[in-house]
Design a protein around this motif. Structure first.
Motif, PDB file in Angstrom:
ATOM      1  N   GLY A   1       7.810  -3.602  -1.395  1.00 49.49           N
ATOM      2  CA  GLY A   1       7.430  -2.231  -1.090  1.00 49.49           C
ATOM      3  C   GLY A   1       8.076  -1.648   0.150  1.00 49.49           C
ATOM      4  O   GLY A   1       7.791  -0.520   0.526  1.00 49.49           O
TER       5      GLY A   1
ATOM      6  N   GLY B   1      11.267  -0.780   0.715  1.00 51.85           N
ATOM      7  CA  GLY B   1      12.307   0.222   0.492  1.00 51.85           C
ATOM      8  C   GLY B   1      13.666  -0.352   0.138  1.00 51.85           C
ATOM      9  O   GLY B   1      14.668   0.351   0.145  1.00 51.85           O
TER      10      GLY B   1
ATOM     11  N   THR C   1       1.581   0.530   4.248  1.00 54.69           N
ATOM     12  CA  THR C   1       2.485   1.432   3.522  1.00 54.69           C
ATOM     13  C   THR C   1       3.228   0.681   2.433  1.00 54.69           C
ATOM     14  O   THR C   1       3.398   1.187   1.319  1.00 54.69           O
ATOM     15  CB  THR C   1       3.483   2.104   4.496  1.00 54.69           C
ATOM     16  OG1 THR C   1       2.747   2.753   5.535  1.00 54.69           O
ATOM     17  CG2 THR C   1       4.358   3.120   3.778  1.00 54.69           C
ATOM     18  N   ARG C   2       3.656  -0.541   2.733  1.00 55.14           N
ATOM     19  CA  ARG C   2       4.354  -1.351   1.727  1.00 55.14           C
ATOM     20  C   ARG C   2       3.481  -1.563   0.502  1.00 55.14           C
ATOM     21  O   ARG C   2       3.919  -1.373  -0.631  1.00 55.14           O
ATOM     22  CB  ARG C   2       4.725  -2.736   2.296  1.00 55.14           C
ATOM     23  CG  ARG C   2       5.863  -2.800   3.202  1.00 55.14           C
ATOM     24  CD  ARG C   2       6.269  -4.225   3.602  1.00 55.14           C
ATOM     25  NE  ARG C   2       5.186  -5.168   3.881  1.00 55.14           N
ATOM     26  CZ  ARG C   2       4.613  -5.995   3.011  1.00 55.14           C
ATOM     27  NH1 ARG C   2       5.012  -6.029   1.758  1.00 55.14           N
ATOM     28  NH2 ARG C   2       3.634  -6.800   3.368  1.00 55.14           N
TER      29      ARG C   2
ATOM     30  N   LYS D   1       0.850   0.124  -0.521  1.00 61.10           N
ATOM     31  CA  LYS D   1       0.616   1.399  -1.216  1.00 61.10           C
ATOM     32  C   LYS D   1       1.817   1.755  -2.087  1.00 61.10           C
ATOM     33  O   LYS D   1       1.667   2.103  -3.262  1.00 61.10           O
ATOM     34  CB  LYS D   1       0.342   2.500  -0.192  1.00 61.10           C
ATOM     35  CG  LYS D   1       0.064   3.868  -0.776  1.00 61.10           C
ATOM     36  CD  LYS D   1      -0.239   4.861   0.357  1.00 61.10           C
ATOM     37  CE  LYS D   1      -0.609   6.219  -0.156  1.00 61.10           C
ATOM     38  NZ  LYS D   1       0.509   6.995  -0.641  1.00 61.10           N
ATOM     39  N   ARG D   2       3.017   1.661  -1.531  1.00 61.66           N
ATOM     40  CA  ARG D   2       4.230   2.005  -2.280  1.00 61.66           C
ATOM     41  C   ARG D   2       4.432   1.075  -3.471  1.00 61.66           C
ATOM     42  O   ARG D   2       4.765   1.517  -4.573  1.00 61.66           O
ATOM     43  CB  ARG D   2       5.448   1.939  -1.365  1.00 61.66           C
ATOM     44  CG  ARG D   2       5.519   3.081  -0.388  1.00 61.66           C
ATOM     45  CD  ARG D   2       6.515   2.813   0.704  1.00 61.66           C
ATOM     46  NE  ARG D   2       7.864   3.201   0.324  1.00 61.66           N
ATOM     47  CZ  ARG D   2       8.894   3.126   1.137  1.00 61.66           C
ATOM     48  NH1 ARG D   2       8.749   2.678   2.370  1.00 61.66           N
ATOM     49  NH2 ARG D   2      10.083   3.500   0.739  1.00 61.66           N
TER      50      ARG D   2
ATOM     51  N   GLU E   1       1.837   1.766  -6.174  1.00 62.95           N
ATOM     52  CA  GLU E   1       2.113   3.045  -6.842  1.00 62.95           C
ATOM     53  C   GLU E   1       3.284   2.886  -7.805  1.00 62.95           C
ATOM     54  O   GLU E   1       3.282   3.458  -8.886  1.00 62.95           O
ATOM     55  CB  GLU E   1       2.430   4.137  -5.812  1.00 62.95           C
ATOM     56  CG  GLU E   1       1.205   4.673  -5.113  1.00 62.95           C
ATOM     57  CD  GLU E   1       1.538   5.670  -4.003  1.00 62.95           C
ATOM     58  OE1 GLU E   1       2.743   5.891  -3.695  1.00 62.95           O
ATOM     59  OE2 GLU E   1       0.583   6.213  -3.420  1.00 62.95           O
ATOM     60  N   ARG E   2       4.265   2.108  -7.407  1.00 68.83           N
ATOM     61  CA  ARG E   2       5.454   1.890  -8.232  1.00 68.83           C
ATOM     62  C   ARG E   2       5.130   1.066  -9.474  1.00 68.83           C
ATOM     63  O   ARG E   2       5.517   1.417 -10.576  1.00 68.83           O
ATOM     64  CB  ARG E   2       6.522   1.179  -7.385  1.00 68.83           C
ATOM     65  CG  ARG E   2       7.792   0.815  -8.137  1.00 68.83           C
ATOM     66  CD  ARG E   2       8.684  -0.093  -7.312  1.00 68.83           C
ATOM     67  NE  ARG E   2       8.026  -1.378  -7.089  1.00 68.83           N
ATOM     68  CZ  ARG E   2       8.178  -2.125  -6.018  1.00 68.83           C
ATOM     69  NH1 ARG E   2       8.943  -1.725  -5.025  1.00 68.83           N
ATOM     70  NH2 ARG E   2       7.552  -3.281  -5.906  1.00 68.83           N
TER      71      ARG E   2
ATOM     72  N   ASN F   1      10.914   3.656   6.058  1.00 68.09           N
ATOM     73  CA  ASN F   1      10.628   5.070   5.838  1.00 68.09           C
ATOM     74  C   ASN F   1      11.912   5.888   5.650  1.00 68.09           C
ATOM     75  O   ASN F   1      11.874   6.999   5.138  1.00 68.09           O
ATOM     76  CB  ASN F   1       9.836   5.646   7.010  1.00 68.09           C
ATOM     77  CG  ASN F   1       8.446   5.079   7.075  1.00 68.09           C
ATOM     78  OD1 ASN F   1       7.693   5.139   6.116  1.00 68.09           O
ATOM     79  ND2 ASN F   1       8.107   4.478   8.212  1.00 68.09           N
TER      80      ASN F   1
END
Length: 177
Positions: free
Chosen positions: A29, A31, A127-128, A130-131, A134-135, A171
Motif C-alpha cells: 500500500g 505506492g 495510510t498504507r 487504507k490504500r 481500498e485497492r 504520497n
C-alpha cells in the motif's frame, strides 16, 4: 534521497539507457505500483514487472523475492495463477529494453547488485493499510496481518530501505522523476 541521484530522462520517451534496471520496494500500500506505472508512462519502452503477478500465494513473499535475481539474469518469469493456486504462463523480457520490477521483496541483498537504481517507497502504516484495502478490498483484508508479518521478517533480514539509492514519499509516488 540517498546515494545515487534519480535518473533524469533526456526526454519523456527514453529511459537513461536501454539496459536500465530499476527495483522498487516498500510495504504493501505504500505506492510502489503507482511509481512503477509513472516510470512506464514516462518511458513507454520500460518493461514493468509486478511481483503481485508471481507471488506464489499469500505466503510467497520470500519465494518471489528469490525469483527477482533469476528474472533479471534469465529475462523470463512465470506468473502465479491466483484462481487455480498454481504456476501459470511464462513471460519473456527483452534484454535490450529497460526493466522495472516493483513489489514487496523486489530489493534484496541478492537483487541489488543487478540493478542500476533502487527505490524504497515509504508511507505511514494507517495510510498504507487504507490504500491497500481500498485497492484489493475483501480479497486482501483477511490476509493483511499474515502478509504484514512476512514483510517485517523480510525487512529485518534484507534491510531493503538501507539498500535503496533513493527513498520516496508514498504520497508522491505517482510522479516521476
Amino acid at each position: 534521497m540517498r546515494g545515487a541521484a534519480a535518473p533524469t530522462p533526456t526526454s519523456t520517451t527514453s529511459a537513461p539507457h536501454s539496459r536500465w534496471r530499476c527495483l522498487i520496494d516498500g510495504r504493501s500500500g505504500s505506492g510502489k505500483t503507482e511509481l512503477g506505472r509513472a516510470i512506464a508512462a514516462a518511458w513507454p519502452e520500460v518493461q514493468l514487472i509486478k511481483l503481485d503477478d508471481f507471488y506464489p500465494g499469500w505466503d510467497g513473499l520470500d519465494a518471489a523475492s528469490a525469483m527477482v535475481p533469476r528474472i533479471l539474469s534469465s529475462l523470463r518469469w512465470q506468473e502465479w495463477d491466483w484462481v487455480t493456486n498454481e504456476a501459470g504462463e511464462w513471460h519473456e523480457l527483452d534484454g535490450n529494453r529497460p526493466i522495472v520490477v516493483e513489489g514487496v521483496g523486489a530489493l534484496s541483498r541478492a537483487s541489488k547488485p543487478l540493478a542500476d537504481h533502487t527505490i524504497w517507497v515509504e508511507l505511514d502504516d494507517s495510510t498504507r493499510k487504507k490504500r491497500a484495502l481500498e485497492r484489493d478490498g475483501e480479497t486482501y483484508a483477511p490476509h493483511w496481518e499474515r502478509w504484514a508479518r512476512q514483510e517485517l521478517l523480510f525487512i529485518a533480514r534484507e534491510k531493503p530501505k538501507a539498500l535503496a539509492d533513493e527513498i520516496r514519499d508514498g504520497n508522491l509516488a505517482a510522479s516521476w522523476p
